[in-house]
Write an enzyme that holds these catalytic residues in place. Structure first.
Site, PDB file in Angstrom:
ATOM      1  N   HIS A  14       0.357  -1.071  -0.293  1.00  0.00           N
ATOM      2  CA  HIS A  14       0.198   0.352  -0.012  1.00  0.00           C
ATOM      3  C   HIS A  14       0.858   1.317   0.227  1.00  0.00           C
ATOM      4  O   HIS A  14       1.051   1.674   1.090  1.00  0.00           O
ATOM      5  CB  HIS A  14      -0.921  -0.166   1.189  1.00  0.00           C
ATOM      6  CG  HIS A  14      -1.823   1.186   1.152  1.00  0.00           C
ATOM      7  ND1 HIS A  14      -2.747   0.810   2.235  1.00  0.00           N
ATOM      8  CD2 HIS A  14      -1.968   1.935   1.223  1.00  0.00           C
ATOM      9  CE1 HIS A  14      -3.493   2.116   1.629  1.00  0.00           C
ATOM     10  NE2 HIS A  14      -2.745   2.919   1.340  1.00  0.00           N
ATOM     11  N   HIS A  16       1.322   4.847  -2.435  1.00  0.00           N
ATOM     12  CA  HIS A  16       0.946   5.361  -3.652  1.00  0.00           C
ATOM     13  C   HIS A  16       1.905   6.615  -4.442  1.00  0.00           C
ATOM     14  O   HIS A  16       2.691   7.454  -2.926  1.00  0.00           O
ATOM     15  CB  HIS A  16      -0.074   7.228  -2.962  1.00  0.00           C
ATOM     16  CG  HIS A  16      -1.104   6.243  -2.081  1.00  0.00           C
ATOM     17  ND1 HIS A  16      -2.243   6.255  -2.940  1.00  0.00           N
ATOM     18  CD2 HIS A  16      -1.634   5.591  -0.966  1.00  0.00           C
ATOM     19  CE1 HIS A  16      -3.149   5.063  -2.378  1.00  0.00           C
ATOM     20  NE2 HIS A  16      -3.102   4.921  -1.250  1.00  0.00           N
ATOM     21  N   HIS A 194      -9.471   0.780  -1.799  1.00  0.00           N
ATOM     22  CA  HIS A 194      -9.859   1.760   0.196  1.00  0.00           C
ATOM     23  C   HIS A 194     -10.820   1.550   0.326  1.00  0.00           C
ATOM     24  O   HIS A 194     -12.064   1.914  -0.022  1.00  0.00           O
ATOM     25  CB  HIS A 194      -9.292   2.987   0.267  1.00  0.00           C
ATOM     26  CG  HIS A 194      -7.644   3.560  -0.379  1.00  0.00           C
ATOM     27  ND1 HIS A 194      -6.784   2.673  -1.599  1.00  0.00           N
ATOM     28  CD2 HIS A 194      -6.384   4.335   0.553  1.00  0.00           C
ATOM     29  CE1 HIS A 194      -5.195   3.273  -1.160  1.00  0.00           C
ATOM     30  NE2 HIS A 194      -5.935   3.733  -0.523  1.00  0.00           N
ATOM     31  N   GLU A 197     -11.132   2.893   5.781  1.00  0.00           N
ATOM     32  CA  GLU A 197     -10.195   3.901   6.636  1.00  0.00           C
ATOM     33  C   GLU A 197     -10.354   5.292   7.214  1.00  0.00           C
ATOM     34  O   GLU A 197     -10.582   4.994   8.435  1.00  0.00           O
ATOM     35  CB  GLU A 197      -9.483   4.328   5.503  1.00  0.00           C
ATOM     36  CG  GLU A 197      -7.941   5.780   5.500  1.00  0.00           C
ATOM     37  CD  GLU A 197      -7.518   5.949   4.067  1.00  0.00           C
ATOM     38  OE1 GLU A 197      -7.829   6.678   3.676  1.00  0.00           O
ATOM     39  OE2 GLU A 197      -6.829   7.213   4.982  1.00  0.00           O
ATOM     40  N   ASP A 275       2.065   3.777   2.782  1.00  0.00           N
ATOM     41  CA  ASP A 275       0.557   4.997   2.585  1.00  0.00           C
ATOM     42  C   ASP A 275       1.488   5.671   1.586  1.00  0.00           C
ATOM     43  O   ASP A 275       1.419   5.864   0.208  1.00  0.00           O
ATOM     44  CB  ASP A 275      -0.334   5.243   3.633  1.00  0.00           C
ATOM     45  CG  ASP A 275      -1.585   5.874   3.167  1.00  0.00           C
ATOM     46  OD1 ASP A 275      -1.313   5.473   1.764  1.00  0.00           O
ATOM     47  OD2 ASP A 275      -2.148   6.022   4.008  1.00  0.00           O
ATOM     48  N   ASP A 276       1.990   7.106   1.646  1.00  0.00           N
ATOM     49  CA  ASP A 276       2.493   8.273   1.840  1.00  0.00           C
ATOM     50  C   ASP A 276       2.810   9.151   2.126  1.00  0.00           C
ATOM     51  O   ASP A 276       3.525   9.272   3.321  1.00  0.00           O
ATOM     52  CB  ASP A 276       1.447   9.138   1.375  1.00  0.00           C
ATOM     53  CG  ASP A 276       0.013   9.029   0.500  1.00  0.00           C
ATOM     54  OD1 ASP A 276       0.142   8.772  -0.918  1.00  0.00           O
ATOM     55  OD2 ASP A 276      -0.874   8.377   1.111  1.00  0.00           O
TER      56      ASP A 276
END
Ligand code: HPA
Ligand code: ZN
Length: 334
Positions: A14, A16, A194, A197, A275-276
């Site tokens: 996961h 991005h 997603h 969340e 994630d980010d």
């Protein structure tokens, strides 16, 4: 424990790619492309990363992506992330990209996918890191835009393993994308989404029921529905959990209250991901360390996050077996 986690062979599911844009590279690309940033310094940028929910992050994240223009930019972004992977001993990574964030600005789909793909190919050769690419539809945009994106992707099928669904969860239900996911799976793409969340546990059920997905991204709100947790454990439906992201976006007040370890102990196939990372303050080792610092766990439990990620990955069974063997040996010897 830091040494054990740092050297543990890891699999990320996961991530991005647009969320790996560090302020330093943001400034470099802005200068290269003659773009004026609303920030004066790296500190200014980091100060802006004070989020109170998902949307407040997304606004800044889409703004950052504006510096990505050429194929070389996408290559440089991806290569910088892969060097972080090497440093953290991430041996396999499944990467999201958001084509619409770029095509909406007049950047071609080909520019985006080719730049990313060329870096991934180089990483297999030079860093020994394998990868897959997952194309996400932005759920705040309409179904027609998602269909246009799906059509653009068809000539790049050899480079993309799955479709995903990201951006603003609240107000944009899975049902909006039922038809486009049906078309995508008919074209041979695998599917993820997603859900749960910051949105309700029922969003997880809806995504599973309507989108033919094989894993849930985030999914931490499943704990609001004990029967759902039991089903997820029974079916071994993977959740790609992102601990530091969840704290930054206030899904949990602090890491001690995060439910990932409780879910692990209920036999849910939970995994740790970043994630980010440029926006949330850490890559894979940082995420593992944050969980380990807040929750007492054995080395076997920590390694189980990687066993789960191997199980949940989109790599061929033979390769999964090979990675499992490597991790078992690592756990026995450390
Ligand atoms: N949630 C939804 N959309 C996103 C995220 C996320 O965590 N990161 C990048 N786009
Ligand atoms: Zn995400």
């Amino acid at each position: 424990m830091k040494q054990f986690i740092q050297s543990l062979p890891k699999v990320e599911l996961h991530l991005h790619i647009e969320g790996t844009l560090e302020p330093e590279l943001m400034f470099e690309l802005a200068a290269r492309n003659n773009i004026t940033l609303p920030f004066k310094s790296f500190e200014d940028v980091r100060d802006a990363y004070n989020f109170h929910n998902l949307q407040s992050f997304l606004d800044i994240y889409y703004q950052g992506a504006n510096v990505l223009i050429t194929e070389q930019d996408f290559f440089d972004l991806t290569w910088a992330y892969l060097l972080r992977c090497k440093n953290d001993n991430v041996v396999h990574t499944e990467i999201f990209f958001d084509p619409q964030t770029h095509t909406e600005r007049g950047i071609s789909f080909d520019t985006v996918v080719n730049g990313i793909h060329n870096a991934l190919s180089k990483a297999v050769e030079e860093l020994g890191i394998t990868s897959q690419l997952i194309m996400c539809f932005l759920r705040h945009l309409d179904e027609e835009s998602a269909f246009t994106t799906l059509n653009q992707s068809l000539e790049h099928k050899d480079k993309i393993v799955a479709v995903g669904l990201d951006s603003s969860e609240n107000g944009n239900p899975a049902s909006k994308f039922e038809r486009v996911f049906k078309a995508a799976t008919k074209e041979g793409f695998l599917a993820v989404a997603h859900a749960g969340e910051e949105g309700e546990a029922s969003n997880i059920r809806e995504a599973l029921d309507l989108l033919q997905i094989t894993r849930i991204d985030h999914g931490v709100r499943c704990s609001d529905d004990e029967s759902l947790v039991k089903e997820l454990a029974m079916q071994r439906t993977p959740l790609t959990v992102c601990p530091l992201s969840n704290i930054k976006l206030k899904v949990f007040d602090n890491m001690e209250e995060h439910n990932i370890v409780a879910l692990l102990r209920k036999n849910v196939c939970v995994t740790i991901n970043s994630d980010d990372p440029a926006y949330f303050g850490g890559y894979m080792t940082d995420n593992f360390m944050a969980v380990s610092n807040a929750h007492e766990m054995s080395k076997a439990e920590i390694a189980q996050f990687t066993f789960n990620a191997i199980e949940a990955s989109f790599i061929p069974q033979r390769e999964k077996n090979r990675l499992m063997m490597i991790n078992k040996a690592y756990l026995e010897n450390n």
